[in-house]
Structure formats: C-alpha cells, structure tokens
Design an enzyme around this catalytic site. Sequence first.
Site, PDB file in Angstrom:
ATOM      1  N   SER A 141      17.992 -30.051   6.935  1.00  0.00           N
ATOM      2  CA  SER A 141      18.986 -29.221   6.990  1.00  0.00           C
ATOM      3  C   SER A 141      19.689 -29.360   8.504  1.00  0.00           C
ATOM      4  O   SER A 141      20.397 -30.334   8.806  1.00  0.00           O
ATOM      5  CB  SER A 141      18.542 -27.590   6.889  1.00  0.00           C
ATOM      6  OG  SER A 141      19.638 -26.831   6.665  1.00  0.00           O
ATOM      7  N   ASP A 269      23.029 -26.223  -3.879  1.00  0.00           N
ATOM      8  CA  ASP A 269      22.481 -25.578  -2.786  1.00  0.00           C
ATOM      9  C   ASP A 269      23.533 -24.436  -2.351  1.00  0.00           C
ATOM     10  O   ASP A 269      24.525 -24.544  -1.894  1.00  0.00           O
ATOM     11  CB  ASP A 269      22.584 -26.872  -1.702  1.00  0.00           C
ATOM     12  CG  ASP A 269      21.980 -26.287  -0.038  1.00  0.00           C
ATOM     13  OD1 ASP A 269      21.949 -25.328  -0.112  1.00  0.00           O
ATOM     14  OD2 ASP A 269      21.763 -27.258   0.489  1.00  0.00           O
ATOM     15  N   HIS A 297      18.642 -25.302  -1.462  1.00  0.00           N
ATOM     16  CA  HIS A 297      18.269 -25.815  -0.233  1.00  0.00           C
ATOM     17  C   HIS A 297      17.050 -26.162   0.070  1.00  0.00           C
ATOM     18  O   HIS A 297      15.930 -25.263   0.131  1.00  0.00           O
ATOM     19  CB  HIS A 297      18.676 -24.603   0.651  1.00  0.00           C
ATOM     20  CG  HIS A 297      18.967 -25.037   1.935  1.00  0.00           C
ATOM     21  ND1 HIS A 297      20.046 -25.921   2.529  1.00  0.00           N
ATOM     22  CD2 HIS A 297      18.393 -24.804   3.180  1.00  0.00           C
ATOM     23  CE1 HIS A 297      19.871 -26.212   3.577  1.00  0.00           C
ATOM     24  NE2 HIS A 297      19.111 -25.598   4.194  1.00  0.00           N
TER      25      HIS A 297
END
Length: 325
Positions: A141, A269, A297
């Site tokens: 991320s 996501d 995610h």
Amino acid sequence: MTWAYRSPGWLPGGNLQTIYAAKLATAQSLPDAAWQRERWPTPDGDFVDVDWVNRDLTGPRPLLVLFHGLEGSSSSHYSQSFAAQAKQRGWRMALPHFRGCSGEINLAPRAYHSGDFQEIDWMLQQCQQLHQGPLLAAGISLGGNALLRWAGEAGHAAHHMIQGAASVCAPLDLTASGQAMGQGFNRWVYTRMFLQTMKPRALEKLVQYPSLFDRDALLAAHTLYAFDNVFTAPLHGFKDTDDYWLRASAKPVLADIRVPALVLNARNDPFVPAWCLPRANEVSNCVTLWQPQTGGHVGFPAGPFPAHVDAMPCAVLDWLQTTLP
C-alpha cells in the site's frame, strides 16, 4: 509469469475481502521471538526500528526488505505472512518501520508519507551495508507507492541497490485514492479506523513541538484530505494536500523504472479505483502489471473457510525470485 488469483466464492466483494483478510483470515504468524529488533540512528538525529527474520543467517542468500502500509508494522497480517514465507525459503527479511510506527514515538518534527523516496533510499542503503547477498524489496500500500516512487527516481541506479521490487495494492494515484477514501463506506469505516491511531500520534508530536501544527484543526479533521492538510503535507515540505498527493504519487514515474518491478493491484480494491490503475503503455518494459479482478485491499484471501492470506505473499516472492541472478 502471471498469478491467476480468484477470490473464494463465499467471500464476494472488495470490502469483504479486505476486512476478512485483515481481521479474520489465518496467516502463518510468527512467535514474537522470531523477530529480532535493531535500531538505526538516522542522519537527522532520529531513529528507525527494524524487525528482522533470520537475522543471523550467513551466506549469499537473498534479503527481502518489506515496507509496510499506512499505520502498519511487523504485527500487520501481511507482514507476518511475508515473514513466514521468507523464513520458509531460508531468506533473510528486514522490516524497517516508518517513523513512529514501531510502538515508540520518533524524535524529529516529522512522521512518514506516501512519497518519501529519500527515506526508502536511506533504508535500502543501510540494508545493503549489512547484507552481502542479493537485495529484494516489496512494499505494501503506502510502502509500495513509496518504493515505486524511489525506483522511478533512481532509474538505472536502482540496479546497484536491488535485484527486483514489488508493490502490493499501492495507491499509485494518491488523488484518486484520497478522494475514494473520503466518500461513503470508505470514509465511515476505513478512514475512521486510520484516524483513530493517526490523530493520537500527531498529538504526541505536538507535545514534543508545541507550535508544529494547529491542534484544533487536526481534531476537526474527519477525512485523510483534512488530516494531510494539517499534518502530513506541511511537516514534509508540501504546500497542501493537493500538492502532496500530486507530487508523491508513483504513477507518473512508472515509465522511468529500470529495475524489474511487479505492480499488483486488485481491480475491486476499495482504496484504489480500477479506473486509475496503470495501463501497459504507461509503464516501462521493466514493469509487470498484475491486476486480478478480485482481492480487495491487501486481502487476497484464499481457500475454503477459514481462508488464509498466504497465497499472495507466496506469489509475490515467487515472482521476485525470478529476478535473482
């Protein structure tokens, strides 16, 4: 090499796949004793805490450097699973915590941010000095965006540091992701969750540096946009949130990457809208795009109930292994 991921039929939708992986799925967790902590002093008088797996192994084995996501740490489910996979392969692994994320407040009047490629560069340099074998890097991320931002900035010089890089669910267009996080379910669930830890950490910085930012404005922030406007952007040299999100995004530099790089993003996501994901004509020939339809995610749960989250780290490390000499 590709990864044909499919989410379990009993776990539909990006939100469920995200939340289940983070809260309920099983991971190959490590006992606390498996992590060995080391503290690195930084050039600006601060410190970075690094957690190691297989720290004492010698020989020309790979070292995986994992950069965690927003408010992450070595306790995050993905960190545990990557560490277990690295341990199984006989690799060393280092997880440098971004400033303030190791459980102890850092010292400098700064924290961390999505585009801090200078910090990535410094961390990789330290790892290179401590390790004699090949170096591989992965980012989750926020950490993935920062890693790819570094790779794009470094260009051909990245080859002198790492063999390959991988990002997982990186918000490569921070403006698109930031706007998505400020709306609907994302705002009321995910943003609220992040701010529950981000605000107290910011207030700790205000105790250290009483004039660092406007306390009332921070307390009034209910979106990441507002928080970044008060805290993240000004503390790290950006004019405001819009300037930060624009200049810190990795997507514009993906065409400049000259080291093998995997960019993995699920198309469902909730943090990263599918329309903003990079296309093949927007990246260099060194970049491999994996964009499965499902996964959420940093989710990618796999198997029958109860699902596990080890398939994604295994696939990513398999890909990174192909970059080794």
